[in-house]
Motif scaffolding. Structure first.
Motif, mmCIF file in Angstrom:
data_model
loop_
_atom_site.group_PDB
_atom_site.id
_atom_site.type_symbol
_atom_site.label_atom_id
_atom_site.label_comp_id
_atom_site.label_asym_id
_atom_site.label_seq_id
_atom_site.Cartn_x
_atom_site.Cartn_y
_atom_site.Cartn_z
ATOM 1 N N UNK A 112 0.820 -1.214 0.000
ATOM 2 C CA UNK A 112 0.000 0.000 0.000
ATOM 3 C C UNK A 112 0.847 1.254 0.000
ATOM 4 N N UNK A 113 0.166 2.343 -0.375
ATOM 5 C CA UNK A 113 0.723 3.689 -0.294
ATOM 6 C C UNK A 113 -0.288 4.517 0.489
ATOM 7 N N UNK A 114 0.170 5.176 1.543
ATOM 8 C CA UNK A 114 -0.691 6.062 2.319
ATOM 9 C C UNK A 114 -0.075 7.458 2.318
ATOM 10 N N UNK A 115 -0.929 8.463 2.410
ATOM 11 C CA UNK A 115 -0.478 9.850 2.474
ATOM 12 C C UNK A 115 -0.705 10.307 3.909
ATOM 13 N N UNK A 116 0.379 10.379 4.688
ATOM 14 C CA UNK A 116 0.294 10.650 6.111
ATOM 15 C C UNK A 116 -0.210 12.062 6.402
ATOM 16 N N UNK A 117 -1.162 12.154 7.310
ATOM 17 C CA UNK A 117 -1.752 13.438 7.670
ATOM 18 C C UNK A 117 -0.815 14.277 8.548
ATOM 19 N N UNK A 118 0.029 13.618 9.358
ATOM 20 C CA UNK A 118 0.836 14.371 10.311
ATOM 21 C C UNK A 118 2.064 15.040 9.695
ATOM 22 N N UNK A 119 2.647 14.431 8.636
ATOM 23 C CA UNK A 119 3.872 15.012 8.079
ATOM 24 C C UNK A 119 3.908 15.026 6.546
ATOM 25 N N UNK A 120 2.818 14.612 5.905
ATOM 26 C CA UNK A 120 2.686 14.584 4.441
ATOM 27 C C UNK A 120 3.626 13.598 3.753
ATOM 28 N N UNK A 121 4.209 12.662 4.518
ATOM 29 C CA UNK A 121 5.040 11.616 3.916
ATOM 30 C C UNK A 121 4.175 10.640 3.131
ATOM 31 N N UNK A 122 4.748 10.046 2.093
ATOM 32 C CA UNK A 122 4.170 8.857 1.474
ATOM 33 C C UNK A 122 4.669 7.682 2.315
ATOM 34 N N UNK A 123 3.746 6.971 2.917
ATOM 35 C CA UNK A 123 4.037 5.795 3.745
ATOM 36 C C UNK A 123 3.780 4.587 2.853
ATOM 37 N N UNK A 124 4.824 3.780 2.633
ATOM 38 C CA UNK A 124 4.743 2.624 1.733
ATOM 39 C C UNK A 124 5.126 1.383 2.526
ATOM 40 N N UNK A 125 4.382 0.299 2.341
ATOM 41 C CA UNK A 125 4.674 -0.940 3.050
ATOM 42 C C UNK A 125 5.106 -2.005 2.047
ATOM 43 N N UNK A 126 6.306 -2.585 2.291
ATOM 44 C CA UNK A 126 6.855 -3.641 1.448
ATOM 45 C C UNK A 126 6.849 -4.950 2.218
ATOM 46 N N UNK A 127 6.371 -5.996 1.557
ATOM 47 C CA UNK A 127 6.193 -7.296 2.187
ATOM 48 C C UNK A 127 6.875 -8.394 1.376
ATOM 49 N N UNK A 128 7.248 -9.496 2.017
ATOM 50 C CA UNK A 128 7.762 -10.645 1.265
ATOM 51 C C UNK A 128 6.655 -11.380 0.497
ATOM 52 N N UNK A 129 5.402 -11.085 0.818
ATOM 53 C CA UNK A 129 4.255 -11.748 0.196
ATOM 54 C C UNK A 129 3.521 -10.782 -0.739
#
Length: 191
Positions: free
Chosen positions: A62-79
Motif C-alpha cells: 500500500x501507499x498512504x499519504x500521512x496526515x501528520x507530516x505529508x510523507x508517502x508511507x509505503x509498506x513492502x512485504x515478502x508476500x
C-alpha cells in the motif's frame, strides 16, 4: 534525520528477509522512545547505525499519504498481498517513507521524483489526498533505496509487535528506509 541522507553514505543491498530479521536489524534496546540523543543526530553509537543507504526489493502492499507530516508511507512485504489477497496475522512488512520535497530540501529533486513515480505508476496519475490509503489491486514488485532509519517514535510491545502498519499488514520492526530516494519496478522473484 528523516528528511536527509547521511553524508558520504555507502549503499548496501539487503534482502527483505534480512531487513525483517532481528539478527540483522535488531531492536535497539538502548534507544528509548523519542530518545533526546537522536532528535537532531543519527544513531551512530549502537550495534546497527543509521549511516548507510539500503537497497531492497519487495511486494508493495500500500501507499498512504500521512496526515501528520505529508510523507508517502509505503509498506513492502515478502508476500504479494493485494486488496483481493489481504494480509494474514503471520505477515510482516518494512515501512519505507518518502517526505515531501519542501521538507527534504537537500534532496528535494530525488524525493519528488519518487513521489511523482508513485503517483504516475501506482496511483494512476491521481494525487493522493491527505490521510488516504491505497492498497494495491494487483501485485507490484519494486526495488527501493533509502536511508536506514530507526523510528524511535514507537516502541516494541511485549509480544514483539509495534502497533505499526496499515490495513491489516503489521510491521514487526522499528527499522525503516526513510527517506526513500529511488524506486522502480523490479523483476519478480521466481515462484
Amino acid at each position: 534525520m528523516k528528511t536527509s541522507i547521511p553524508d558520504g553514505a555507502p549503499t548496501i543491498k539487503m534482502t527483505l528477509a534480512d531487513a525483517l530479521n532481528d539478527s540483522k536489524l535488531p531492536p535497539l534496546k538502548n534507544v528509548k522512545t523519542r530518545d533526546a540523543r537522536y532528535e537532531s543526530s543519527r544513531i551512530l553509537d549502537q550495534p546497527v547505525k543509521e549511516d548507510k543507504l539500503v537497497t531492497l526489493s519487495g511486494w508493495l502492499y500500500l501507499v498512504a499519504f500521512e496526515a501528520d507530516d505529508c510523507d508517502f508511507h509505503i509498506q513492502l512485504s515478502p508476500q504479494p498481498r493485494t486488496s483481493a489477497n489481504p494480509p494474514t496475522a503471520d505477515d510482516n512488512c518494512i515501512i519505507v517513507e518518502v517526505p515531501a520535497g519542501e521538507y527534504a530540501t537537500t534532496i528535494s529533486t530525488q524525493v519528488e521524483a519518487v513521489r511523482d513515480w508513485v503517483v504516475l505508476r501506482l496511483l494512476h496519475k491521481k494525487d493522493p489526498t491527505i490521510g488516504s490509503v491505497h492498497v494495491m489491486k494487483s501485485p507490484v514488485f519494486v526495488k527501493v533505496t533509502g536511508a536506514l532509519f530507526y523510528d524511535d517514535d514507537h516502541v516494541y510491545k511485549a509480544d514483539h509487535s509495534t502497533g505499526r502498519g496499515k490495513r491489516g499488514m503489521a510491521s514487526k520492526t522499528l527499522w525503516e528506509l526513510h527517506p526513500v530516494v529511488s524506486i522502480a519496478f523490479a523483476r519478480k522473484p521466481s515462484e
